[in-house]
Motif scaffolding. Structure first.
Motif, PDB file in Angstrom:
ATOM      1  N   ARG A 149      25.755 -49.129 -17.064  1.00 24.86           N
ATOM      2  CA  ARG A 149      26.001 -48.046 -16.102  1.00 24.86           C
ATOM      3  C   ARG A 149      25.315 -46.777 -16.595  1.00 24.86           C
ATOM      4  O   ARG A 149      25.624 -46.259 -17.663  1.00 24.86           O
ATOM      5  N   ILE A 162      36.488 -36.666  -8.176  1.00 27.72           N
ATOM      6  CA  ILE A 162      35.823 -37.926  -7.808  1.00 27.72           C
ATOM      7  C   ILE A 162      34.304 -37.822  -7.965  1.00 27.72           C
ATOM      8  O   ILE A 162      33.543 -38.561  -7.376  1.00 27.72           O
ATOM      9  N   HIS A 199      26.966 -45.112 -10.187  1.00 26.92           N
ATOM     10  CA  HIS A 199      27.973 -44.759  -9.179  1.00 26.92           C
ATOM     11  C   HIS A 199      28.259 -43.285  -9.416  1.00 26.92           C
ATOM     12  O   HIS A 199      28.878 -42.925 -10.410  1.00 26.92           O
ATOM     13  N   SER A 202      32.448 -40.233  -5.120  1.00 29.06           N
ATOM     14  CA  SER A 202      33.037 -40.803  -3.910  1.00 29.06           C
ATOM     15  C   SER A 202      33.090 -39.750  -2.804  1.00 29.06           C
ATOM     16  O   SER A 202      33.039 -38.554  -3.080  1.00 29.06           O
ATOM     17  N   GLY A 275      33.798 -48.836  -0.957  1.00 23.59           N
ATOM     18  CA  GLY A 275      35.232 -49.044  -0.757  1.00 23.59           C
ATOM     19  C   GLY A 275      35.662 -48.308   0.496  1.00 23.59           C
ATOM     20  O   GLY A 275      35.904 -48.883   1.557  1.00 23.59           O
ATOM     21  N   ARG A 276      35.663 -46.962   0.373  1.00 25.03           N
ATOM     22  CA  ARG A 276      36.135 -46.111   1.463  1.00 25.03           C
ATOM     23  C   ARG A 276      35.400 -46.379   2.778  1.00 25.03           C
ATOM     24  O   ARG A 276      36.026 -46.412   3.838  1.00 25.03           O
ATOM     25  N   TYR A 370      42.441 -45.710  -0.511  1.00 25.22           N
ATOM     26  CA  TYR A 370      43.155 -44.911  -1.502  1.00 25.22           C
ATOM     27  C   TYR A 370      44.468 -44.373  -0.932  1.00 25.22           C
ATOM     28  O   TYR A 370      44.898 -43.271  -1.261  1.00 25.22           O
TER      29      TYR A 370
HETATM   30  N1  LLP Z   1      32.198 -48.278  -7.727  1.00 22.59           N
HETATM   31  C1  LLP Z   1      32.776 -47.604  -8.741  1.00 22.59           C
HETATM   32  C2  LLP Z   1      32.293 -47.824 -10.102  1.00 22.59           C
HETATM   33  C3  LLP Z   1      33.823 -46.689  -8.477  1.00 22.59           C
HETATM   34  O1  LLP Z   1      34.374 -46.027  -9.474  1.00 22.59           O
HETATM   35  C4  LLP Z   1      34.262 -46.489  -7.137  1.00 22.59           C
HETATM   36  C5  LLP Z   1      35.334 -45.562  -6.835  1.00 22.59           C
HETATM   37  C6  LLP Z   1      33.639 -47.234  -6.118  1.00 22.59           C
HETATM   38  C7  LLP Z   1      32.605 -48.114  -6.453  1.00 22.59           C
HETATM   39  C8  LLP Z   1      34.023 -47.112  -4.675  1.00 22.59           C
HETATM   40  O2  LLP Z   1      33.792 -45.828  -4.203  1.00 22.59           O
HETATM   41  P1  LLP Z   1      33.918 -45.491  -2.646  1.00 22.59           P
HETATM   42  O3  LLP Z   1      32.838 -46.272  -1.910  1.00 22.59           O
HETATM   43  O4  LLP Z   1      35.279 -45.910  -2.188  1.00 22.59           O
HETATM   44  O5  LLP Z   1      33.714 -44.032  -2.568  1.00 22.59           O
HETATM   45  N2  LLP Z   1      41.019 -41.864  -5.082  1.00 22.59           N
HETATM   46  C9  LLP Z   1      39.874 -41.095  -4.647  1.00 22.59           C
HETATM   47  C10 LLP Z   1      38.590 -41.892  -4.760  1.00 22.59           C
HETATM   48  C11 LLP Z   1      38.353 -42.434  -6.143  1.00 22.59           C
HETATM   49  C12 LLP Z   1      37.097 -43.255  -6.253  1.00 22.59           C
HETATM   50  C13 LLP Z   1      37.084 -44.010  -7.527  1.00 22.59           C
HETATM   51  N3  LLP Z   1      35.943 -44.841  -7.711  1.00 22.59           N
HETATM   52  C14 LLP Z   1      40.126 -40.613  -3.216  1.00 22.59           C
HETATM   53  O6  LLP Z   1      41.193 -40.893  -2.662  1.00 22.59           O
HETATM   54  O7  LLP Z   1      39.305 -39.894  -2.669  1.00 22.59           O
END
Ligand code: LLP
Length: 419
Positions: A149, A162, A199, A202, A275-276, A370
């Protein structure tokens, strides 16, 4: 776009009236739209079809087995960060070669389980971690695969909690150290560095930080290539933002238009970890208005959900749109707060909101990511029921917790019982 819409002034999820769900299951209640979930996965898949990436849904966003199974059945891989998430991934039958494993603090036991299973690769965040994986893989007489990473040191312009791709964050490895680590690791008998991972954060709403990070990492890949170091994978992480308020995040197609040309040039197999973007707008939290309290300074709408059910407003001051189940034309300024004994327990502050009375219901929108996955039992509150709507059908995907669930793993020591 999502499948939560008013019809004749009543809020529906797909073909089901949410008020009917409330009557059946009570509140607080998480409601997910299967169609919205799948649509978002498919949108991303279609936008990136020219390079056919492996889309590893980020389990932490929402780890309910039904959500995972729905996505795995559509061909998704999974991005995990713990032994618990590995367990879930296995439970839904995700192929090990579609699992990538990140986290700055993987334990020996977690590494061992993942090596034994033969996951696609670990996203490794430091040299000590790399040494440990080599050590464990050797003990097991296996080969472990790794993507380093990289911390590309770019500003993703999101909430500081984030933001992950700046050198002041605990995540990833700077370019210079990464190069040294790759050279050192070539001597490791049971470990192969097959890729790089980034990464940067977010809820990122602009393509620019992604483009900046990808460009930096491509420059690094080119340097490595010149020195005869070949890689197979580039994992571009997650982080794509969604609409919570009035922001206008990029669509999958717009995002792809910006990054596809860059990614194509690498000739590497691309992994993504959204994810989101996939689950965020596919879920809402429905809550009941318990009391309307007027104070000399403010109006408080007190609801039966709290920061234990959805912590994002309390933790990040995050904005979630709030709708009444029965559409209102009259608005009034108020705070929407939960029952928990903390002033951070709020869902909206000083906001023009639908004018609701006691006993009415509100929907906290975009709570699919989340939301439940960050919920807790704080204040000994039983975590909500979760239901999934598929057209006109409703499925319970997690029962409301009972009082016994709250104390299931607790014991009172014998010396206290004997008094
Ligand atoms: N990959 C890694 C290494 C990550 O740490 C994360 C999220 C993702 C993928 C997915 O990210 P996304 O596509 O969902 O943005 N609890 C916070 C968000 C924390 C994100 C942590 N890592 C919130 O509610 O906004």
């Amino acid at each position: 776009m999502h499948e939560f819409r008013y019809r004749n002034n009543s809020l529906y999820c797909e073909e089901v009236k949410i008020k009917d769900l409330v009557k059946r299951f009570g509140t607080p209640l998480y409601v997910y739209s299967y169609q919205t979930l799948i649509n978002h996965f498919v949108k991303l898949e279609e936008a990136f079809r020219p390079i056919n990436p492996l889309i590893c849904y980020s389990v932490k966003a929402n780890s309910n087995l039904a959500i995972l199974k729905a996505l795995v059945d559509k061909g998704a891989g999974l991005d995990i960060v713990s032994g618990g998430e590995l367990f879930r991934a296995q439970r839904v039958g995700c192929q090990p070669k579609k699992i990538v494993y990140a986290s700055v603090g993987k334990t020996d036991r977690e590494i061992e389980e993942a090596v034994k299973l033969g996951i696609l690769f670990f996203n490794v965040e430091s040299y000590p971690e790399l040494e440990n994986i080599q050590h464990i893989a050797k003990k097991l007489n296996k080969t472990a695969y790794v993507a380093l990473r990289i911390n590309p040191d770019v500003e993703p312009k999101t909430h500081k909690y984030i933001t992950t791709g700046k050198l002041t964050n605990k995540f990833g490895i700077d370019f210079r150290s990464a190069k040294q680590i790759i050279l050192l690791a070539s001597g490791f008998s049971n470990l192969r560095i097959t890729g790089l991972h980034i990464h940067i954060g977010s809820q990122i709403t602009s393509p620019d930080p992604f483009v900046a990070a990808i460009k930096k990492v491509i420059g690094f890949i080119d340097k490595l290539k010149k020195e005869g170091i070949k890689l197979e994978y580039l994992n571009i992480g997650g982080g794509l933002g969604i609409i919570y308020d009035r922001e206008s995040p990029q669509t999958a197609a717009k995002f792809a238009a910006k990054v596809l040309p860059l990614l194509r040039k690498t000739g590497l197999k691309i992994i993504m970890e959204p994810g989101r973007f996939i689950v965020g707008n596919a879920g809402i939290l429905v809550t009941k208005v318990l009391y309307v309290k007027n104070t000399p300074k403010k109006k408080f709408i007190i609801v039966d959900s709290g920061m234990n059910d959805l912590i994002r407003p309390a933790l990040y001051n995050a904005y979630h749109n709030i709708l009444a189940l029965h559409k209102k034309n009259r608005l009034e300024k108020a705070d929407i707060v939960g029952p928990i004994c903390e002033s951070g327990d709020f869902f909206a502050k000083d906001r023009e909101l639908p004018k609701v009375e006691e006993g009415e219901y509100l929907a906290i929108m975009s709570a699919g990511a989340y939301g439940f996955s960050m919920s807790s039992n704080y204040n000994s509150r039983r975590r909500p029921e979760e239901v999934m709507v598929v057209k006109d059908k409703v499925f319970v995907i997690r029962k409301r917790e009972s009082s016994v669930d709250l104390i299931r793993n607790e014991t009172v020591p014998f010396f206290l019982l004997s008094r």
